[in-house]
Write a protein that holds these residues in place. Structure first.
Motif, PDB file in Angstrom:
ATOM      1  N   UNK A  24      42.582  38.706  51.284  1.00  0.00           N
ATOM      2  CA  UNK A  24      43.148  39.633  52.198  1.00  0.00           C
ATOM      3  C   UNK A  24      44.285  40.419  51.308  1.00  0.00           C
ATOM      4  N   UNK A  25      44.996  39.935  50.303  1.00  0.00           N
ATOM      5  CA  UNK A  25      46.029  40.616  49.774  1.00  0.00           C
ATOM      6  C   UNK A  25      45.519  41.184  48.475  1.00  0.00           C
ATOM      7  N   UNK A  26      44.218  41.119  48.068  1.00  0.00           N
ATOM      8  CA  UNK A  26      43.740  41.773  46.679  1.00  0.00           C
ATOM      9  C   UNK A  26      43.344  43.103  46.779  1.00  0.00           C
ATOM     10  N   UNK A  27      43.122  43.997  45.926  1.00  0.00           N
ATOM     11  CA  UNK A  27      42.895  45.313  46.052  1.00  0.00           C
ATOM     12  C   UNK A  27      41.363  45.452  46.528  1.00  0.00           C
ATOM     13  N   UNK A  28      40.493  44.439  46.506  1.00  0.00           N
ATOM     14  CA  UNK A  28      39.101  44.739  46.970  1.00  0.00           C
ATOM     15  C   UNK A  28      38.991  44.235  48.442  1.00  0.00           C
ATOM     16  N   UNK A  29      39.985  43.257  48.804  1.00  0.00           N
ATOM     17  CA  UNK A  29      39.689  42.812  50.233  1.00  0.00           C
ATOM     18  C   UNK A  29      40.593  42.907  51.064  1.00  0.00           C
ATOM     19  N   UNK A  30      41.379  44.003  51.103  1.00  0.00           N
ATOM     20  CA  UNK A  30      42.514  44.458  51.973  1.00  0.00           C
ATOM     21  C   UNK A  30      41.724  44.754  53.438  1.00  0.00           C
ATOM     22  N   UNK A  73      30.713  37.912  43.656  1.00  0.00           N
ATOM     23  CA  UNK A  73      31.910  38.347  44.719  1.00  0.00           C
ATOM     24  C   UNK A  73      32.951  37.376  44.884  1.00  0.00           C
ATOM     25  N   UNK A  74      34.099  38.123  45.093  1.00  0.00           N
ATOM     26  CA  UNK A  74      35.471  37.159  45.275  1.00  0.00           C
ATOM     27  C   UNK A  74      35.524  36.102  44.487  1.00  0.00           C
ATOM     28  N   UNK A  75      35.604  36.536  43.050  1.00  0.00           N
ATOM     29  CA  UNK A  75      35.820  35.606  42.202  1.00  0.00           C
ATOM     30  C   UNK A  75      37.437  35.493  41.957  1.00  0.00           C
ATOM     31  N   UNK A  76      38.008  34.287  42.417  1.00  0.00           N
ATOM     32  CA  UNK A  76      39.404  34.202  42.362  1.00  0.00           C
ATOM     33  C   UNK A  76      39.732  32.777  41.623  1.00  0.00           C
ATOM     34  N   UNK A  77      41.084  32.889  41.387  1.00  0.00           N
ATOM     35  CA  UNK A  77      41.909  31.937  40.708  1.00  0.00           C
ATOM     36  C   UNK A  77      43.151  31.858  41.779  1.00  0.00           C
ATOM     37  N   UNK A  78      43.510  31.083  42.411  1.00  0.00           N
ATOM     38  CA  UNK A  78      44.715  31.152  43.153  1.00  0.00           C
ATOM     39  C   UNK A  78      45.870  31.330  42.252  1.00  0.00           C
ATOM     40  N   UNK A 108      28.064  42.649  39.393  1.00  0.00           N
ATOM     41  CA  UNK A 108      29.422  42.377  39.837  1.00  0.00           C
ATOM     42  C   UNK A 108      30.218  43.809  39.661  1.00  0.00           C
ATOM     43  N   UNK A 109      31.224  43.765  40.557  1.00  0.00           N
ATOM     44  CA  UNK A 109      32.155  44.947  40.409  1.00  0.00           C
ATOM     45  C   UNK A 109      33.588  44.407  40.002  1.00  0.00           C
ATOM     46  N   UNK A 110      34.172  45.123  39.204  1.00  0.00           N
ATOM     47  CA  UNK A 110      35.680  44.745  38.838  1.00  0.00           C
ATOM     48  C   UNK A 110      36.540  45.790  38.358  1.00  0.00           C
ATOM     49  N   UNK A 111      37.818  45.934  38.744  1.00  0.00           N
ATOM     50  CA  UNK A 111      38.590  46.702  38.244  1.00  0.00           C
ATOM     51  C   UNK A 111      39.407  46.548  37.042  1.00  0.00           C
ATOM     52  N   UNK A 112      39.450  45.241  36.748  1.00  0.00           N
ATOM     53  CA  UNK A 112      40.263  44.848  35.811  1.00  0.00           C
ATOM     54  C   UNK A 112      39.927  43.530  34.967  1.00  0.00           C
ATOM     55  N   UNK A 113      38.910  43.024  35.137  1.00  0.00           N
ATOM     56  CA  UNK A 113      38.263  41.957  34.458  1.00  0.00           C
ATOM     57  C   UNK A 113      37.096  41.934  33.432  1.00  0.00           C
ATOM     58  N   UNK A 114      37.143  43.092  33.023  1.00  0.00           N
ATOM     59  CA  UNK A 114      35.634  43.474  32.291  1.00  0.00           C
ATOM     60  C   UNK A 114      35.738  42.766  30.895  1.00  0.00           C
TER      61      UNK A 114
END
Length: 140
Positions: A24-30, A73-78, A108-114
């Protein structure tokens, strides 16, 4: 060296509230609500990365038909675990999974993890600054 983490596909282990807070605080999941995140988990092929004490480190999900196509989707590391190589561990585990390995196309789609995904064979798609894929399907 002792492994201090593990991967599980058991969604009952997921700390959904922590996952929701991150997304919810990410650029893609607001704007995603807790109920939205719960529903996406229920309808996806999920991976959780945990400490040996069952604390959530990371999470990812794949929307898939289980034969031809999978969308990472939603590949995250806290936040408190970032910068320690856990993203690589999670992506490598996903790509080593027998279900994922059998899919013909991954995207996948990514803005910053290419850079992360390119090392695992994902390529940019066309002129898109976001879309990447691995395409194993042979078309004749």
């Amino acid at each position: 060296m002792k492994q201090n983490n593990f991967i599980s596909k058991d969604i009952s282990l997921l700390n959904v509230e922590e996952i929701h807070q991150f997304i919810a605080n990410s650029y893609w999941g607001k704007g995603r609500t807790l109920d939205d995140v719960k529903l996406t988990i229920e309808n996806s092929y999920c991976f959780g990365l945990y400490t040996n004490e069952n604390k959530q480190i990371g999470f990812a999900r794949v929307v898939t038909d289980y034969i031809y196509f999978g969308y990472f989707m939603d590949v995250i590391i806290l936040d408190k675990f970032q910068g320690k190589g856990y993203g690589k561990i999670l992506v490598e585990a996903m790509l080593a999974d027998s279900t994922i390995k059998s899919l013909k196309t991954l995207s996948l789609k990514t803005k910053d993890a290419h850079h992360l995904y390119e090392r695992y064979g994902f390529n940019k798609i066309g002129d898109s600054p976001l879309w990447m894929s691995i395409d194993r399907q042979i078309l004749e």
